[in-house]
Design a protein around this motif. Structure first.
Motif, mmCIF file in Angstrom:
data_model
loop_
_atom_site.group_PDB
_atom_site.id
_atom_site.type_symbol
_atom_site.label_atom_id
_atom_site.label_comp_id
_atom_site.label_asym_id
_atom_site.label_seq_id
_atom_site.Cartn_x
_atom_site.Cartn_y
_atom_site.Cartn_z
ATOM 1 N N ALA A 159 47.270 36.379 70.119
ATOM 2 C CA ALA A 159 46.578 37.194 69.185
ATOM 3 C C ALA A 159 46.500 38.636 69.488
ATOM 4 O O ALA A 159 46.199 39.581 68.777
ATOM 5 N N ARG A 160 46.852 38.831 70.893
ATOM 6 C CA ARG A 160 46.505 40.371 71.309
ATOM 7 C C ARG A 160 47.764 41.043 70.919
ATOM 8 O O ARG A 160 48.000 41.976 71.121
ATOM 9 N N LEU A 161 48.892 40.241 71.127
ATOM 10 C CA LEU A 161 50.512 40.708 71.148
ATOM 11 C C LEU A 161 50.632 41.846 69.987
ATOM 12 O O LEU A 161 50.730 43.087 70.307
ATOM 13 N N ALA A 162 50.476 41.477 68.727
ATOM 14 C CA ALA A 162 51.134 42.316 67.737
ATOM 15 C C ALA A 162 50.129 43.610 67.496
ATOM 16 O O ALA A 162 50.714 44.711 67.433
ATOM 17 N N PRO A 163 48.937 43.418 67.581
ATOM 18 C CA PRO A 163 47.882 44.665 67.622
ATOM 19 C C PRO A 163 48.108 45.649 68.766
ATOM 20 O O PRO A 163 48.053 46.800 68.735
ATOM 21 N N ALA A 164 48.393 44.874 70.133
ATOM 22 C CA ALA A 164 48.753 45.772 71.051
ATOM 23 C C ALA A 164 49.958 46.750 70.904
ATOM 24 O O ALA A 164 50.270 47.956 71.227
ATOM 25 N N VAL A 165 51.065 46.087 70.308
ATOM 26 C CA VAL A 165 52.273 46.555 70.236
ATOM 27 C C VAL A 165 52.288 47.865 69.085
ATOM 28 O O VAL A 165 52.699 48.939 69.087
ATOM 29 N N GLU A 166 51.327 47.468 67.920
ATOM 30 C CA GLU A 166 51.215 48.404 66.927
ATOM 31 C C GLU A 166 50.230 49.417 67.355
ATOM 32 O O GLU A 166 50.722 50.723 67.078
ATOM 33 N N ARG A 167 49.365 49.180 68.187
ATOM 34 C CA ARG A 167 48.638 50.630 68.758
ATOM 35 C C ARG A 167 49.487 51.316 69.579
ATOM 36 O O ARG A 167 49.400 52.795 69.648
#
Length: 434
Positions: free
Chosen positions: A155-163
């Protein structure tokens, strides 16, 4: 061939066979009941097989989720446990398929005994499927913490990459903004360009580099990009601050140069009125002050050049050196004037210095005796030594050319001793009170 008409009772007796067609199964009787039971067992086994297959697919997704994120011993044990469970599932599935293939429940000539065997085999296959399904359910329940952790990571993966991507964009926009103000920011641009390979790896995705490594890389890119953006945003302010410091330090260097020119007359006055011990350590002040100011001016020019070339770190470093040089020079120049002032004051009225020092000793003695009949030797000893030292300092003033500077340094040392004893007493009582 002539058509033969039969009596109605005979037609009625023949009806079950003739209407259904010759040789077809019988719809009533013990054999058909066994066939129905076998068919029910077959249907139940098929349901169990389907449920086990569905549960295995769900479990496989959970295991793949865990192993994609977690490489811990617990995760590796879970993957190994899944493989072992898969082999048992294959065994019971093969048993079920064999049981189904071994018995054709639709054939007419199957007798009751064959139907009973079919039912028994199919019930046994279902029981095995249910047993392994129970093992699978218990195994899946045990994966709860691992699965929850893995899903949290995913769940952290996509938001982390986008940030991380947004931070890189923000840093790039900030650089564009300061360039529009005439600031090159070459060092920041080089640092931003250095993040390009990391962005490429982020775009390649977790499938190639792993979830944890991708999240770690995204967080690192975010941190570095934010640093670049923050520094870029502060660059105009930093340039203005450096400009202000250049002006301020130039002014200060000029002021110190003017003050340093007055040291020679002060030294002349010291030499005329006091013994050599009172001024010898100040003899080199004028030369040292002039040398320090020259060094400061060289560094100022270097700082100005670094600022013009927008080498901000170099400019800041040079300005720090200038400040240190001027601080030392300022203190040395001030020391000469302060020395003359203090010597004049004590030579005119020594008693004021003596009383000031005695007061400090008495204050420490009162604190040492507070609440005691006798002072602590750790405090009494230094204070007694301080009294004796003060008396020796006063006695040293007798003579034709007293060393007033020695007297002042001695009284100052005595007051420092008294202050240290006071501090030790307060700390000891504070600890005891705590």
């Amino acid at each position: 061939m002539a058509l033969v008409l039969l009596p109605l009772p005979v037609l009625v007796a023949m009806a079950p066979q003739s209407f259904a067609g010759g040789g077809t199964r019988r719809w009533f009787g013990r054999g058909e009941g066994q066939r129905a039971e076998a068919q029910a067992a077959k249907d139940a086994a098929a349901t169990a097989f389907y449920e086990l297959d569905t549960a295995q697919r769900d479990l496989r997704i959970s295991i793949e989720t865990i192993t994609a994120v977690d490489n811990s011993p617990a995760a590796r044990r879970a993957a190994q446990g899944y493989e072992e469970l898969g082999r048992r599932i294959d065994e019971v599935s093969l048993g079920y398929i064999t049981a189904v293939d071994s018995h054709d429940l639709d054939r007419d000539e199957v007798d009751g005994a064959a139907m009973s065997r079919a039912r028994a085999d199919l019930v046994r296959a279902k029981d095995e499927l249910d047993r392994v399904k129970g093992e699978l359910d218990r195994f899946a329940q045990g994966l709860g913490p691992l699965l929850q952790g893995a899903e949290t990571q995913l769940a952290r993966l996509a938001p982390a990459v986008e940030r991380a991507r947004q931070a890189l964009l923000g840093a790039s926009n900030a650089l564009d903004g300061v360039r529009a103000q005439g600031l090159t920011a070459d060092d920041l641009a080089a640092r931003l360009a250095g993040l390009a390979p990391e962005l490429t790896k982020l775009n390649e995705g977790a499938g190639q580099h792993g979830v944890q490594e991708t999240i770690r890389r995204a967080d690192e890119v975010l941190r570095k990009a934010e640093e670049i953006r923050t520094e870029a945003a502060r660059l105009p302010e930093r340039a203005a601050e450096i400009d202000k410091r250049l002006v301020s330090l130039r002014t200060r260097a000029q002021a110190i140069t003017t003050r340093a020119e007055k040291v020679d007359p002060i030294l002349s006055e010291l030499r005329r009125r006091y013994s050599a011990a009172c001024w010898q350590d100040l003899q080199q002040v004028p030369e040292q002050a002039a040398q320090s100011v020259r060094q400061a001016q060289v560094k100022l020019r270097e700082a100005q050049q670094a600022r013009d070339e927008q080498r901000w770190a170099d400019a800041t470093s040079r300005l720090g050196t200038v400040r240190a040089l001027l601080d030392g020079t300022d203190a040395a120049v001030s020391a000469a004037g302060d020395r003359l002032q203090r010597l004049d004051a004590v030579s005119f009225d020594r008693q004021k210095e003596v009383e000031r020092t005695r007061f400090a000793i008495r204050d420490a003695q009162r604190l040492a005796m507070a609440g005691r009949h006798t002072p602590d030797p750790r405090h009494a000893g230094p204070l007694d030594d301080a009294v004796a030292r003060l008396e020796r300092a006063v006695a040293s003033l007798e003579g034709r050319h007293p060393d007033w500077w020695h007297f002042l340094t001695e009284t100052e040392a005595v007051r420092e001793t008294a202050a240290r004893v006071v501090q030790e007493i307060r700390e000891a009582r504070g600890t005891a009170g705590g």
